[in-house]
Design an enzyme around this catalytic site. Sequence first.
Site, PDB file in Angstrom:
ATOM      1  N   CYS A  18       0.859   3.482   1.100  1.00 29.24           N
ATOM      2  CA  CYS A  18       1.924   4.178   1.815  1.00 29.24           C
ATOM      3  C   CYS A  18       3.114   3.272   2.113  1.00 29.24           C
ATOM      4  O   CYS A  18       3.081   2.061   1.919  1.00 29.24           O
ATOM      5  CB  CYS A  18       1.405   4.772   3.116  1.00 29.24           C
ATOM      6  SG  CYS A  18       0.719   3.565   4.247  1.00 29.24           S
ATOM      7  N   GLY A  44       4.006   5.613  -2.326  1.00 25.98           N
ATOM      8  CA  GLY A  44       3.131   6.748  -2.070  1.00 25.98           C
ATOM      9  C   GLY A  44       3.777   8.033  -2.519  1.00 25.98           C
ATOM     10  O   GLY A  44       4.862   8.373  -2.054  1.00 25.98           O
ATOM     11  N   ASN A 123       0.870   1.640   7.646  1.00 30.91           N
ATOM     12  CA  ASN A 123       0.680   1.119   6.297  1.00 30.91           C
ATOM     13  C   ASN A 123      -0.393   0.044   6.370  1.00 30.91           C
ATOM     14  O   ASN A 123      -0.262  -0.914   7.123  1.00 30.91           O
ATOM     15  CB  ASN A 123       1.989   0.534   5.763  1.00 30.91           C
ATOM     16  CG  ASN A 123       1.828  -0.130   4.399  1.00 30.91           C
ATOM     17  OD1 ASN A 123       2.574  -1.046   4.073  1.00 30.91           O
ATOM     18  ND2 ASN A 123       0.878   0.309   3.615  1.00 30.91           N
ATOM     19  N   GLY A 124      -1.454   0.206   5.598  1.00 25.78           N
ATOM     20  CA  GLY A 124      -2.544  -0.766   5.615  1.00 25.78           C
ATOM     21  C   GLY A 124      -3.873  -0.061   5.623  1.00 25.78           C
ATOM     22  O   GLY A 124      -3.994   1.089   5.196  1.00 25.78           O
ATOM     23  N   TYR A 263       3.664  -6.448  -8.006  1.00 27.09           N
ATOM     24  CA  TYR A 263       3.779  -5.070  -8.473  1.00 27.09           C
ATOM     25  C   TYR A 263       4.259  -4.072  -7.435  1.00 27.09           C
ATOM     26  O   TYR A 263       5.106  -3.237  -7.724  1.00 27.09           O
ATOM     27  CB  TYR A 263       2.411  -4.620  -9.012  1.00 27.09           C
ATOM     28  CG  TYR A 263       2.354  -3.179  -9.453  1.00 27.09           C
ATOM     29  CD1 TYR A 263       3.043  -2.746 -10.584  1.00 27.09           C
ATOM     30  CD2 TYR A 263       1.624  -2.241  -8.731  1.00 27.09           C
ATOM     31  CE1 TYR A 263       2.999  -1.418 -10.995  1.00 27.09           C
ATOM     32  CE2 TYR A 263       1.564  -0.910  -9.137  1.00 27.09           C
ATOM     33  CZ  TYR A 263       2.262  -0.506 -10.263  1.00 27.09           C
ATOM     34  OH  TYR A 263       2.222   0.798 -10.669  1.00 27.09           O
TER      35      TYR A 263
END
Length: 486
Positions: A18, A44, A123-124, A263
């Site tokens: 996300c 996401g 996020n995580g 990436y």
Amino acid sequence: MQPWLSDPFDDDKLKEECGVFGTIGVTDAANFVALGLHALQHRGQEAGGIITYAPESGFNSAHRFGLVRDSFTSTKVMETLPGTIGIGHVRYSTAGTKGSTSIRDVQPFFGEFAMGGAAIAHNGNITNAGTVRRELIERGSIFQSSSDSECIIHLMARSYQTTIAERLKDALRRVEGAFSIVAMTRTKLIGVRDPLGVRPLVLGRLGEGWVLASETCALDIIGAEFVREIEPGEMVVIGAEGVTSTHPFQSRGSRFCIFEQVYFSRPDSSLGGRSVYETRRQIGVELAREAPVEADLVCPVPDSGTPAAIGYSQESGIPYAMGIVRNQYMGRTFIEPSEQIRNMGVRLKLNVNRALVAGKRVVLVDDSVVRGTTSLKIKQMILEAGASEVHFRIASPPTMWPCFYGVDTPERSKLLAARMTEEEMRDYIGVESLKFVSLDGLYRAAGEAEGRSNSCPQFCDACFSGEYPIVPSDMVKRGFTLKAAE
């Protein structure tokens, strides 16, 4: 499975779970949040949500499956989100919600507390979420989603602190794992990173307002000025009086996810004061030094392999060429493809430029090898187009271990590098040579001149090394074997 969650073509890439975005002190906050989420769409693509606050209407929310451009661009939707403060989230499925099709799993999450409402976007990944969730349910909590992030809301509800920020601190002291969080109350915007700073979070300035975002590219799209990165273990609370910073978690040094450099992050973002594009180009330089080969062309596997291919070409002197072209309009057009179309696989996304590669010795540069399925297909396409030799150069070390900190990775048994040596992978893919950048080379490209310090790594590189800076306690309880215990 809902059609917007269906991707019938295995693109063999790791996926971030996300991206988060928040702003305060601007007119029509929702429009800025939507733009920021659009810039973070690569993080996401399954679903997104926005929550705002306006004194006249209170907290307002919209959660949708699909892309930001399809969900949050209509006037009808955006008019339901008034206010000068707002946060948003775009997601892939996390380890705890993989395959979920419930709108209840789409963030941001909202909770009503004694001192007022609050919303959070995370996020995580919380690595002890299963344990925490069971404890909360046993004590009477009723969960509405399958997301690990909802644990934070319930922990906040059980805190005795008198402000939302203090309750959030309390909650985060109970969880383990990786978290970059953007939260909001009626008057405050809050940003916080875990003590190791595994996932990114940046602070920006927009006129008299402020912005929090996963990446700097989300600041650029709205014309915000980059101020700084939120530090590992730091919490910032932003209100009418400005930005207040505290460090409520014990500092443990930074272990930022190195795959953000390889990436996940957009190449036009900056991480740690360094251009992501330049880091990826430098990875290609390191690859050319470590794994030279006689060839006629260097071609990227688009689009993620492009900067590294440029660096490889520049360092090796082998000409760079776009030997593979991506179909930019592929998207998810084929919702329920026939078996014949499904078997076309990667050909629907990529096409070989035959005039360039025919009769040539080609070096293909890609960012990673996960299952190896896409590498097989691309190699076959290049050979069918008339290439005389195919060599793979990979801009990351072998991916041998799953990530538990917010990246959608296959189980270890499905990772090609966990089952095969480099030479066995070369034989499996069927190319003249296959070489990965070394872990030291990757660190050098990321700005660590001496390479990786084994005693104190500067990044989280668990997917390559198997050295997890945060023990994935839930997974260990389920039987996952850590490297040291093998």
